[in-house]
Enzyme design. Structure first.
Site, PDB file in Angstrom:
ATOM      1  N   GLN A 140      -4.581  -1.716   9.446  1.00 33.87           N
ATOM      2  CA  GLN A 140      -4.513  -3.086   8.719  1.00 33.87           C
ATOM      3  C   GLN A 140      -4.883  -4.078   9.833  1.00 33.87           C
ATOM      4  O   GLN A 140      -4.750  -4.180  10.913  1.00 33.87           O
ATOM      5  CB  GLN A 140      -2.890  -3.373   8.544  1.00 33.87           C
ATOM      6  N   ASP A 169     -11.381   2.473   3.862  1.00 28.25           N
ATOM      7  CA  ASP A 169     -11.592   1.151   3.499  1.00 28.25           C
ATOM      8  C   ASP A 169     -13.096   0.986   3.531  1.00 28.25           C
ATOM      9  O   ASP A 169     -13.605  -0.296   3.094  1.00 28.25           O
ATOM     10  CB  ASP A 169     -11.249   0.212   4.899  1.00 28.25           C
ATOM     11  N   LYS A 172       0.833  -1.240   0.060  1.00 26.86           N
ATOM     12  CA  LYS A 172       0.019  -0.033   0.022  1.00 26.86           C
ATOM     13  C   LYS A 172       0.999   1.226   0.072  1.00 26.86           C
ATOM     14  O   LYS A 172       0.721   2.198  -0.771  1.00 26.86           O
ATOM     15  CB  LYS A 172      -0.970   0.115   1.280  1.00 26.86           C
TER      16      LYS A 172
END
Ligand code: NAD
Length: 286
Positions: A99, A122, A55
């Site tokens: 994460q 997200d 990422k």
């Protein structure tokens, strides 16, 4: 009749998304606006480390600033929530990503709920999930949105098609079903308690597999000419990366298929970048 499915190339489509993101980042830069993603990683799960590194690399290539917050495995819930609170208030941070999975003892639900919905790139927060439910949204969860982007790129129409989604997770299966419904697909969601799964999969014009089991979808479960999207990321008995679909056999029956690797995976990161730019635009009233 044996056919060979056309490969849906996630690398190609994701590059198109990333090129557009880079253009948007440059034009925001001309207005004096920088784009920044804060990435939190807790502990030393090797898969999480790989995802975070990928990422960060993708951010760099797109001109997005990425700030990493690598926290010790013994970080407390309160310390993590305090960090998120600081990032929520930091006007230089446009997107926040924590994460998952988190080490044992940390409450993922509470962590997701603590991220400001405007920075939740997200799209896991209940507010953003609710927006998806009513079909009115700014951010979409990265994997399902990446899949619709691939369908669009290849001109695959969803309206009036039978769409079967295997898997009902909050990050893939459920939002995927909602996005297909929004495009007027006739959607069936299958899951671990579904009986006679093949009855549903074999009717699907568009079949999405998000299970997490190698070779779970076999050719006999697939309709001739179906579009098959493989979300799974697994390791087979030889330790090789593979999806949920028996690719060799199913690609002789499907009209389109995504490979693993090189299919859905690259789209997920590209959509994350796109969501971060969207967040920056919204936060700057653009
Ligand atoms: P999950 O474990 O949360 O969900 C798996 C789903 O499969 C569940 O809803 C379960 O009901 C269903 N399932 C399990 N056994 C079944 C059976 N026998 N019949 C029918 N359904 C069954 O996983 P997830 O987070 O949704 O991820 C699914 C897969 O996709 C995993 O392999 C994951 O690594 C992968 N994934 C890939 C990406 C990507 O970018 N390519 C992103 C997210 C997840």
């Amino acid at each position: 009749m044996e056919r060979t499915a056309k490969i849906i190339d996630g690398k190609l489509v994701s590059q198109a998304v990333k090129d557009k993101v880079r253009e948007d980042v440059l034009s925001l830069g001309e207005k004096g606006i920088s784009v920044c993603l804060a990435v939190i990683i807790v502990g030393d799960n090797p898969a999480s480390r790989t995802y975070v590194n990928n990422k960060k690399k993708a951010c760099k290539a797109a001109g997005i600033i990425s700030r990493e917050y690598a926290l010790d495995e013994n970080t407390t819930q309160q310390e993590l929530l305090e960090l998120i609170d600081r990032l929520n208030k930091d006007s230089e941070v446009n997107g926040i990503l924590c994460q998952l999975p988190l080490p044992q003892g940390l409450d993922e639900k509470a962590v997701i709920a603590s991220i400001s919905p405007e920075k939740d790139v997200d799209a896991f927060h209940a507010v953003n999930a609710g927006h998806i439910m009513i079909g009115d949204y700014s951010f979409l969860p990265c994997t399902p949105a990446g899949i619709t982007e691939m369908l669009d790129y290849y001109g695959i129409e969803v309206a009036s098609k039978n769409c079967t989604v295997i898997g009902r997770s909050n990050i893939v299966g459920k939002p995927m079903a909602m996005l297909l419904l929004k495009r007027n697909g006739t959607v069936t969601i299958c899951h671990s308690a579904t009986k006679n799964l093949a009855d549903y999969t074999s009717r699907a014009d568009i079949l999405i597999a998000a299970v997490g089991k190698p070779n779970f979808v076999t050719a006999d479960m697939v309709k001739d000419g179906a579009v098959v999207i493989d979300v799974g990321i697994n390791r087979n008995s030889e330790g090789k990366l593979c999806g949920d679909v028996d690719f060799d056999a199913v690609s002789k029956k499907a009209s389109y298929i995504t490979p693993v690797p090189g299919g859905v995976g690259p789209m997920t990161i590209a959509t994350l970048l796109k969501n971060t730019v969207t967040a920056a635009k919204l936060q700057n009233n653009l």
